[in-house]
Design a protein around this motif. Sequence first.
Motif, short mmCIF file in Angstrom:
data_model
loop_
_atom_site.label_atom_id
_atom_site.label_comp_id
_atom_site.label_asym_id
_atom_site.label_seq_id
_atom_site.Cartn_x
_atom_site.Cartn_y
_atom_site.Cartn_z
N GLY A 1 17.41 -22.56 27.86
CA GLY A 1 16.85 -21.38 28.36
C GLY A 1 17.81 -20.18 28.44
O GLY A 1 19.14 -20.35 28.34
N ARG A 2 17.29 -18.98 29.10
CA ARG A 2 18.05 -17.91 29.37
C ARG A 2 18.21 -17.76 31.03
O ARG A 2 17.21 -17.58 31.78
CB ARG A 2 17.91 -16.67 28.97
N TYR A 3 19.55 -17.65 31.24
CA TYR A 3 19.67 -17.78 32.86
C TYR A 3 20.48 -16.61 33.32
O TYR A 3 21.21 -16.24 32.48
CB TYR A 3 20.03 -19.18 33.36
N PRO A 4 20.57 -16.13 34.56
CA PRO A 4 21.68 -15.14 34.84
C PRO A 4 22.82 -15.45 34.77
O PRO A 4 23.42 -16.82 34.51
CB PRO A 4 21.34 -15.03 36.61
N TYR A 5 23.83 -14.62 34.61
CA TYR A 5 25.30 -14.90 34.23
C TYR A 5 26.07 -15.70 35.39
O TYR A 5 26.83 -16.72 35.02
CB TYR A 5 26.27 -13.55 34.40
N GLY A 6 25.78 -15.62 36.62
CA GLY A 6 26.02 -16.32 37.78
C GLY A 6 25.80 -17.86 37.56
O GLY A 6 26.44 -19.01 37.82
N PHE A 7 24.77 -18.37 36.88
CA PHE A 7 24.19 -19.62 36.69
C PHE A 7 25.22 -20.36 35.72
O PHE A 7 25.63 -21.56 36.02
CB PHE A 7 22.87 -19.54 36.04
N TYR A 8 25.66 -19.51 34.66
CA TYR A 8 26.40 -20.12 33.76
C TYR A 8 28.09 -20.19 34.39
O TYR A 8 28.56 -21.16 34.02
CB TYR A 8 26.72 -19.47 32.47
N ILE A 9 28.49 -19.41 35.17
CA ILE A 9 29.59 -19.34 35.79
C ILE A 9 29.81 -20.78 36.76
O ILE A 9 30.75 -21.51 36.78
CB ILE A 9 30.07 -18.12 36.52
N ALA A 10 28.61 -20.77 37.52
CA ALA A 10 28.49 -22.05 38.29
C ALA A 10 28.61 -23.20 37.44
O ALA A 10 29.27 -24.40 38.03
CB ALA A 10 27.31 -21.92 39.20
N LEU A 11 27.82 -23.29 36.39
CA LEU A 11 27.90 -24.40 35.73
C LEU A 11 29.18 -24.91 35.11
O LEU A 11 29.53 -25.87 35.03
CB LEU A 11 26.70 -24.32 34.50
N ARG A 12 29.79 -23.64 34.31
CA ARG A 12 31.01 -23.77 33.94
C ARG A 12 32.25 -24.54 34.95
O ARG A 12 32.93 -25.38 34.69
CB ARG A 12 31.78 -22.59 33.33
N THR A 13 32.02 -23.96 36.23
CA THR A 13 32.94 -24.53 37.23
C THR A 13 32.56 -25.80 37.58
O THR A 13 33.66 -26.73 37.62
CB THR A 13 32.56 -23.60 38.58
N ALA A 14 31.33 -26.23 37.84
CA ALA A 14 31.00 -27.56 37.92
C ALA A 14 31.37 -28.47 36.72
O ALA A 14 31.88 -29.81 37.25
CB ALA A 14 29.51 -27.68 38.34
N ALA A 15 31.03 -28.26 35.64
CA ALA A 15 31.48 -28.87 34.51
C ALA A 15 32.96 -29.20 34.24
O ALA A 15 33.62 -30.35 33.84
CB ALA A 15 31.02 -28.54 33.36
N THR A 16 33.85 -28.08 34.52
CA THR A 16 35.20 -28.21 34.62
C THR A 16 36.04 -29.15 35.50
O THR A 16 36.40 -30.01 35.40
CB THR A 16 35.88 -26.51 34.72
N VAL A 17 35.23 -29.04 37.01
CA VAL A 17 35.82 -29.87 37.72
C VAL A 17 35.55 -31.25 37.60
O VAL A 17 36.28 -32.26 37.83
CB VAL A 17 35.31 -29.21 39.40
N GLY A 18 34.05 -31.48 37.09
CA GLY A 18 33.89 -32.80 36.67
C GLY A 18 34.67 -33.46 35.53
O GLY A 18 34.80 -34.46 35.51
N GLY A 19 34.96 -32.60 34.75
CA GLY A 19 35.85 -33.01 33.51
C GLY A 19 37.14 -33.41 33.89
O GLY A 19 37.86 -34.28 33.43
N ILE A 20 37.85 -32.61 34.83
CA ILE A 20 39.00 -32.75 35.24
C ILE A 20 39.25 -34.22 36.19
O ILE A 20 40.02 -34.96 35.95
CB ILE A 20 39.78 -31.69 36.08
N TYR A 21 38.08 -34.38 36.92
CA TYR A 21 38.15 -35.27 37.88
C TYR A 21 37.74 -36.60 36.82
O TYR A 21 38.62 -37.84 37.21
CB TYR A 21 36.83 -35.45 38.53
#
Length: 108
Positions: free
Chosen positions: A25-45
């Motif tokens: 889907g298409r979501y607001p830019y903030g959604f993708y920033i939050a998703l990127r942050t969560a995925a990055t933290v998860g990837g590092i973890y």
Amino acid sequence: MVSKRVWEVALTVLVAIILLAAAEGRYPYGFYIALRTAATVGGIYWAMRVYQSGPRGWMWAFLAMALLLNPILPVRMHQADWQPIDLTLSLLLLGWSGYWFWHTRQRA
């Protein structure tokens, strides 16, 4: 100890599901920033967790995911280019969650 691993798997599956939603889907830019942050933290973890106890190939996959999705130095692409990446990463996370959950259950 098992409870911690169940939470790890549950949060990883949650990020995978959100990545699937992002691919569709298409979501607001903030959604993708939050998703990127969560995925990055998860990837590092997961990279650190696997480094301590698991197969090293997965560690490199999680580090690559964290670098690709990091919100500090973002990789800029069109949404159509991100869709297969989001889908691939969500499948990677779902596969890892299944592996980690069943591998953990067999060891316990």
